[in-house]
Design a protein around this motif. Sequence first.
Motif, PDB file in Angstrom:
ATOM      1  N   ALA A  40       0.835  -1.199   0.000  1.00 28.88           N
ATOM      2  CA  ALA A  40       0.000   0.000   0.000  1.00 28.88           C
ATOM      3  C   ALA A  40       0.874   1.255   0.000  1.00 28.88           C
ATOM      4  O   ALA A  40       0.604   2.217  -0.733  1.00 28.88           O
ATOM      5  CB  ALA A  40      -0.923  -0.005   1.216  1.00 28.88           C
ATOM      6  N   LEU A  43       2.393   1.782  -3.465  1.00 29.13           N
ATOM      7  CA  LEU A  43       1.417   2.278  -4.440  1.00 29.13           C
ATOM      8  C   LEU A  43       1.073   3.745  -4.181  1.00 29.13           C
ATOM      9  O   LEU A  43       0.932   4.531  -5.126  1.00 29.13           O
ATOM     10  CB  LEU A  43       0.155   1.420  -4.397  1.00 29.13           C
ATOM     11  N   ILE A  44       0.931   4.123  -2.912  1.00 31.26           N
ATOM     12  CA  ILE A  44       0.663   5.529  -2.587  1.00 31.26           C
ATOM     13  C   ILE A  44       1.828   6.404  -3.042  1.00 31.26           C
ATOM     14  O   ILE A  44       1.646   7.502  -3.566  1.00 31.26           O
ATOM     15  CB  ILE A  44       0.409   5.692  -1.083  1.00 31.26           C
ATOM     16  N   GLU A 116      -4.526  -0.267 -11.050  1.00 31.44           N
ATOM     17  CA  GLU A 116      -3.070  -0.405 -10.978  1.00 31.44           C
ATOM     18  C   GLU A 116      -2.467  -0.772 -12.330  1.00 31.44           C
ATOM     19  O   GLU A 116      -1.390  -0.282 -12.693  1.00 31.44           O
ATOM     20  CB  GLU A 116      -2.693  -1.435  -9.915  1.00 31.44           C
ATOM     21  N   SER A 140       1.182  -6.130  -3.464  1.00 35.23           N
ATOM     22  CA  SER A 140      -0.244  -6.074  -3.126  1.00 35.23           C
ATOM     23  C   SER A 140      -0.994  -7.277  -3.686  1.00 35.23           C
ATOM     24  O   SER A 140      -1.911  -7.806  -3.041  1.00 35.23           O
ATOM     25  CB  SER A 140      -0.870  -4.780  -3.651  1.00 35.23           C
ATOM     26  N   VAL A 206      -6.540   1.125  -2.957  1.00 33.69           N
ATOM     27  CA  VAL A 206      -5.640   0.848  -1.831  1.00 33.69           C
ATOM     28  C   VAL A 206      -6.385   0.982  -0.507  1.00 33.69           C
ATOM     29  O   VAL A 206      -6.273   0.130   0.389  1.00 33.69           O
ATOM     30  CB  VAL A 206      -4.432   1.807  -1.868  1.00 33.69           C
ATOM     31  N   LEU A 210      -6.637  -2.903   0.554  1.00 34.24           N
ATOM     32  CA  LEU A 210      -5.380  -3.305   1.192  1.00 34.24           C
ATOM     33  C   LEU A 210      -5.314  -2.876   2.662  1.00 34.24           C
ATOM     34  O   LEU A 210      -5.022  -3.693   3.544  1.00 34.24           O
ATOM     35  CB  LEU A 210      -4.194  -2.710   0.438  1.00 34.24           C
TER      36      LEU A 210
END
Length: 239
Positions: A40, A43-44, A116, A140, A206, A210
């Motif tokens: 997470a 990805l952020i 994604e 993820s 996310v 997640l």
Amino acid sequence: MVVAALWGAVGASALVVGALIAYVRTPGDRLLAVVMALGAGLLIGSVSFELIDDALAHTDVAPVGLLTLVGAATFTLGDWVLARRGGGDRKDPAGAQADGSPLAIVMGSVLDGIPESFVLGLTVLEGGLSVALFVGILLSNLPEGLSSSAGLRIAHWSLRRVLAMWAVVVVVSALSAGLGYAVLEPGASAAALVEAFAAGALLAMVADTLLPEAFRTEGPLTGSLVAVGFAISLTLSAI
């Protein structure tokens, strides 16, 4: 475009690997939660350092903020509709999927993979694969495949059926990545708005899929793990 689609398929293939592991022996909940939290954060970080940063370089703040909200709302609406139709427990590792709709579970898993992969295709379009984003997708997808497939196994889904579901997700992810590459030219203001829309959808994914699973196991430690993933993303983006 073909290269972007292949990367999208490779990133989503971690779901298949997770399913295979789940039907042999599922790792402990704590390990899955740690990997989810790190993923997470990665990805952020990718949303912040690559998508939003690039979008702001080519258009004004207001439209970027607006399209980010629209992207998040679009994903949230789709997730809400599928949850109402029986796909809300698709990620539950305890087998709550037994009471849900198989079609909604499959469509929900497909929905999770679209943002994604689309974003991954955009990064390939802009000059090369984003390592930070790709690692985040792997981190993820692997625990997602593990936890979801473990629950589906308990809900009496056969391995063949689960693999077929994830195969659909892999194909859709490949197509989404290819679309992200093909839809617009890099650097254009329209491409910046697409990046903002995709960033909002990815952030919503996310937050919805997640972080709740990670926090359920790790509790307050989740925040620090997400920060570690964010820092890793920053480092990879600087390479």
